[in-house]
Write an enzyme that holds these catalytic residues in place. Structure first.
Site: not given
Length: 430
Positions: A17, A48, A134, A207
């Protein structure tokens, strides 16, 4: 007139994403600037693994020190897409304290600590937006807390996990067993190597907590959500559903009690009629059905996960938050004024489909019917098939409290004529 000084944006996380958010910010920079009223600049990316090649992101923007990034003080908006509770919670609250608004896709954190995050945002005069938490690209959070803000929402019911919907859809359309359908979902990249969060309903429960809190203007935490996974759903369940003119979906259901005095939030497999709009939701798609007093019935449908769809929701929030920054304002905060209690699952009223293995002899149906009557549960239909001394008895009930159904099932197990309870499933959407 467009402001020339750019708004600075920092990314926490640059996976599927995050990398897509960065790409869209770069390739659509002119359009975003026109829509916001000022250019946006990617000012830092916390990761990371700094050695991983990230196409289109200058190496000097990459850092492993997320704390230093959110503490810089010159960042206008933090986009958090690392997931999990910590360190995301600390990083977000630190960002608020240092003058940055936050766009997050972190459903687990919002379901667990949404109230504390809202409070931190309000204390520091910043925004907290989370459309991507969501149902991916589906515009859902903003319609619930803005477009329907003047209405009274009574129910939100939907398919909010693409992995589980893909698996159940394959079981329904191809006759595959659960394991076979899960293997196909994994091979196609819909299911993680460890699918527990999806198939056991944890993802959908987070959600549901978020949706219930917004819909009913009350605080609903993850622990308040009843959760039941779908790993026990069988091909036989789908066969029974088809005989009833139904299919099976893993549903997140948030509803206001009939007297308006409480709310419930739950996630579990359920049979729904083929005539219901949610029954036709195929593959890995999501759909959410909203019932409001004035607006009536609304359905929101689309891809619920994936890099590009989720990034679309993130960018929508980013545009809104950046506009607020330019106006010196903030968007909607937490609305929990009703402070309604969250009822237990035992108080939920619903229908049930119960399949029993029984002895094939006279009087069995009468015994079973008596047990239902003793627990105050009315029977709608009964179907019995027998062979060689054994029989299958399928009972569909009228609506009754969950606690009454649970007591009924326990009593049925104690009957000598009942060999076992083959399956129990709720019936929704009628």
């Amino acid at each position: 007139m467009m402001r020339t000084r750019p708004l600075k944006v920092a990314l926490l996380g640059c996976g599927v994403v995050g990398s897509e958010v960065a790409r869209i910010m770069t390739t659509h920079a002119d359009d975003l600037a026109a829509r916001i009223g000022a250019p946006v600049e990617l000012a830092g990316v916390a990761v990371r693994r700094p050695d991983k090649v990230r196409e289109g992101i200058p190496a000097e923007l990459i850092t492993t020190d997320a704390t230093a990034l959110v503490q810089r003080g010159d960042i206008d908006v933090i986009v958090e897409v690392i997931g999990g509770v910590e360190p995301a919670r600390t990083l977000i609250t630190t960002a608020f304290e240092h003058g940055a608004s936050v766009v997050s896709a972190n459903k687990a954190l919002l379901a667990q600590d949404g109230a504390a995050l809202y409070a931190a945002a309000e204390k520091n005069g910043q925004d907290l937006y989370y459309e991507a938490a969501v149902a991916g690209a589906i515009p859902l959070i903003r319609p619930l807390r803005e477009s329907l803000a003047g209405d009274k929402i009574n129910r939100v019911m939907g398919i909010v996990n693409g992995t589980t919907n893909f698996i159940l859809d394959k079981m329904d359309t191809s006759g595959a067993g659960y394991s076979e359908a899960l293997d196909e979902a994994t091979a196609l990249g819909y299911a993680e190597a460890d699918p527990t969060a999806d198939v056991e309903g944890f993802d959908a429960a987070a959600k549901a907590a978020i949706l219930a809190g917004i819909a009913f203007h009350t605080r609903v935490r993850l622990d308040d959500v009843y959760r039941e996974g779908m790993t026990e759903v069988t091909a036989a369940d789908f066969a029974s559903a088809k005989q009833m003119g139904c299919t099976i979906k893993l549903l997140a259901i948030c509803e206001r009690a009939a007297d308006g005095g409480s709310v419930t939030a739950r996630v579990h497999p359920a049979m729904i009629p083929l005539s219901h709009p949610l029954a036709s939701v195929r593959e890995a798609y999501n759909a959410v059905f909203v019932e409001a007093e004035a607006a009536g019935r609304l359905m929101f449908y689309g891809p619920g996960a994936g890099g590009s769809p989720t990034a679309s929701a993130v960018l929508g929030d980013l545009v809104a938050v950046c506009r607020n920054k330019l106006d010196g304002a903030t968007g909607p905060g937490e609305s929990a004024y009703t402070q309604l209690p969250v009822s237990s699952m035992g108080e939920v009223v619903t229908r049930y489909h119960i399949s029993l293995d029984v002895a094939d002899k006279p009087g069995v149906l009468a015994q079973v019917a008596t047990v239902f009557a003793e627990h105050g549960v009315s029977i709608d239909t009964v179907r019995q098939q027998g062979k060689d001394g054994e029989a299958s008895l399928v009972v569909v009930t009228h609506r009754a409290p969950d606690a009454a159904l649970s007591g009924t099932v326990e009593a049925l197990r104690k009957l000598d004529t009942v060999r076992g309870v083959a399956s129990i499933m709720r019936v929704e959407g009628e």
